[in-house]
Design an enzyme around this catalytic site. Structure first.
Site, PDB file in Angstrom:
ATOM      1  N   GLY A  54      49.876  10.909   5.571  1.00 55.75           N
ATOM      2  CA  GLY A  54      50.901  11.397   6.497  1.00 55.75           C
ATOM      3  C   GLY A  54      50.743  12.836   6.942  1.00 55.75           C
ATOM      4  N   ASP A 110      53.848  15.848   4.861  1.00 55.20           N
ATOM      5  CA  ASP A 110      54.519  15.548   6.128  1.00 55.20           C
ATOM      6  C   ASP A 110      56.035  15.699   6.029  1.00 55.20           C
ATOM      7  OD1 ASP A 110      54.812  13.317   4.479  1.00 55.20           O
ATOM      8  OD2 ASP A 110      54.058  11.865   5.936  1.00 55.20           O
ATOM      9  N   ASP A 113      61.572  13.726   1.311  1.00 53.86           N
ATOM     10  CA  ASP A 113      62.690  12.798   1.479  1.00 53.86           C
ATOM     11  C   ASP A 113      63.474  12.778   0.162  1.00 53.86           C
ATOM     12  OD1 ASP A 113      63.997  10.701   2.985  1.00 53.86           O
ATOM     13  OD2 ASP A 113      62.865   9.209   1.882  1.00 53.86           O
ATOM     14  N   LYS A 141      64.224  16.331   4.694  1.00 54.62           N
ATOM     15  CA  LYS A 141      65.417  15.491   4.852  1.00 54.62           C
ATOM     16  C   LYS A 141      66.298  15.697   3.622  1.00 54.62           C
ATOM     17  CE  LYS A 141      64.046  11.234   6.722  1.00 54.62           C
ATOM     18  NZ  LYS A 141      63.802   9.779   6.515  1.00 54.62           N
ATOM     19  N   ASP A 169      54.148   7.624   9.625  1.00 54.97           N
ATOM     20  CA  ASP A 169      53.967   6.228  10.036  1.00 54.97           C
ATOM     21  C   ASP A 169      55.150   5.351   9.687  1.00 54.97           C
ATOM     22  OD1 ASP A 169      53.475   6.297   7.148  1.00 54.97           O
ATOM     23  OD2 ASP A 169      52.760   4.242   7.410  1.00 54.97           O
ATOM     24  N   ARG A 175      51.239   6.855  13.815  1.00 55.92           N
ATOM     25  CA  ARG A 175      50.779   8.180  13.370  1.00 55.92           C
ATOM     26  C   ARG A 175      50.230   9.013  14.518  1.00 55.92           C
ATOM     27  NH1 ARG A 175      50.670   8.134   7.719  1.00 55.92           N
ATOM     28  NH2 ARG A 175      49.931   6.239   6.715  1.00 55.92           N
TER      29      ARG A 175
HETATM   30  P1  IMP Z   1      59.814  11.042  -1.175  1.00 54.11           P
HETATM   31  O1  IMP Z   1      59.104  10.827  -2.458  1.00 54.11           O
HETATM   32  O2  IMP Z   1      61.023  10.129  -1.062  1.00 54.11           O
HETATM   33  O3  IMP Z   1      60.180  12.475  -0.900  1.00 54.11           O
HETATM   34  O4  IMP Z   1      58.885  10.484  -0.037  1.00 54.11           O
HETATM   35  C1  IMP Z   1      57.967  11.237   0.607  1.00 54.11           C
HETATM   36  C2  IMP Z   1      57.056  10.341   1.412  1.00 54.11           C
HETATM   37  O5  IMP Z   1      57.771   9.243   1.985  1.00 54.11           O
HETATM   38  C3  IMP Z   1      56.535  11.101   2.601  1.00 54.11           C
HETATM   39  O6  IMP Z   1      55.332  11.737   2.288  1.00 54.11           O
HETATM   40  C4  IMP Z   1      56.353  10.017   3.639  1.00 54.11           C
HETATM   41  O7  IMP Z   1      55.080   9.434   3.498  1.00 54.11           O
HETATM   42  C5  IMP Z   1      57.407   9.008   3.315  1.00 54.11           C
HETATM   43  N1  IMP Z   1      58.604   9.167   4.185  1.00 54.11           N
HETATM   44  C6  IMP Z   1      59.813   9.604   3.845  1.00 54.11           C
HETATM   45  N2  IMP Z   1      60.666   9.609   4.895  1.00 54.11           N
HETATM   46  C7  IMP Z   1      59.943   9.185   5.948  1.00 54.11           C
HETATM   47  C8  IMP Z   1      60.245   9.001   7.344  1.00 54.11           C
HETATM   48  O8  IMP Z   1      61.358   9.243   7.856  1.00 54.11           O
HETATM   49  N3  IMP Z   1      59.216   8.548   8.107  1.00 54.11           N
HETATM   50  C9  IMP Z   1      57.975   8.265   7.614  1.00 54.11           C
HETATM   51  N4  IMP Z   1      57.655   8.439   6.328  1.00 54.11           N
HETATM   52  C10 IMP Z   1      58.630   8.885   5.489  1.00 54.11           C
HETATM   53 MG    MG Z   2      53.347  11.156   2.808  1.00 58.68          MG
END
Ligand code: IMP
Ligand code: MG
Length: 199
Positions: A54, A110, A113, A141, A169, A175
């Protein structure tokens, strides 16, 4: 209609463009300047890590906006399947090639979340004794955070919506959109419905 994953076709599934090419380029240039200022006195410079896949487009632009002594490396980590929510499971799909012992590391990602991916990653990398670790993410986010972690450098704070483009993606696609946009929820709702109807 024949399936055509061209730009116009992808654009039909975007409800809103959040950041266009020019806005992203200006913000990435600012991030590069800030990082270059912060590490200006460091003789050994930094190792910029790209979290595949990403971050690859953000990483390439950011790398060229950084002016201090610099090396790059790549790692693969996966916490998402083909869906839109974190599975909570984080696995390495590719480890680093370089030794980060005693080095200043910046992880380019990227989007942050739930924060689980980067929290796991910083824990694993800290055990390798770097001089420092910082996180630079294009998007944050914060509403979705499930652990205590904040990026050191952040491009934009985004609303709690699923976004694609500029490296991000959905199921491996979108992407190559040059902007960051919100994916229409019906796109992943339809996919979800189809996967249930095939069970
Ligand atoms: P986390 O572990 O929940 O912080 O997830 C991080 C990963 O989830 C990022 O590196 C993205 O690959 C994916 N991700 C989280 N939110 C989104 C989104 O809104 N669009 C696309 N990919 C996302
Ligand atoms: Mg990622």
């Amino acid at each position: 209609m024949a399936e055509n994953w061209g730009r116009a076709f992808m654009a039909q599934n975007i409800s809103e463009v959040l950041y266009d090419e020019d806005v992203i380029a200006a913000r990435v240039a600012e991030l590069g300047e800030r990082i270059s200022r912060d590490y200006a006195d460091s003789k050994e410079g930094i190792i910029l890590l790209c979290v595949l896949k990403g971050a690859c487009i953000f990483f390439s632009d950011l790398a060229r906006a950084i002016t201090v002594h610099f090396q790059m490396d790549f790692l693969g980590i996966s916490s998402y399947g083909d869906g839109t929510r974190s599975s909570g499971q984080v696995k390495f799909t590719k480890d680093l090639d370089c030794n980060i012992d005693g080095r200043h590391v910046i992880i380019a990602e990227d989007i942050m979340d739930s924060g689980l991916t980067l929290s796991h990653l910083t824990r694993v990398l800290s055990a390798r004794n770097p001089a420092s670790i910082r996180i630079c993410c294009l998007l944050d986010k914060p509403e979705r955070r499930e652990c205590e972690i904040t990026p050191d450098y952040c491009g934009f704070v985004v609303p709690n919506k699923f976004v694609v483009g500029y490296g991000l993606d959905y199921a491996g696609e979108y992407r190559n959109l040059p902007y960051v946009g919100v994916l229409k929820p019906e796109v992943y709702m339809d996919a979800l419905a189809q996967s249930f109807s095939h069970k």
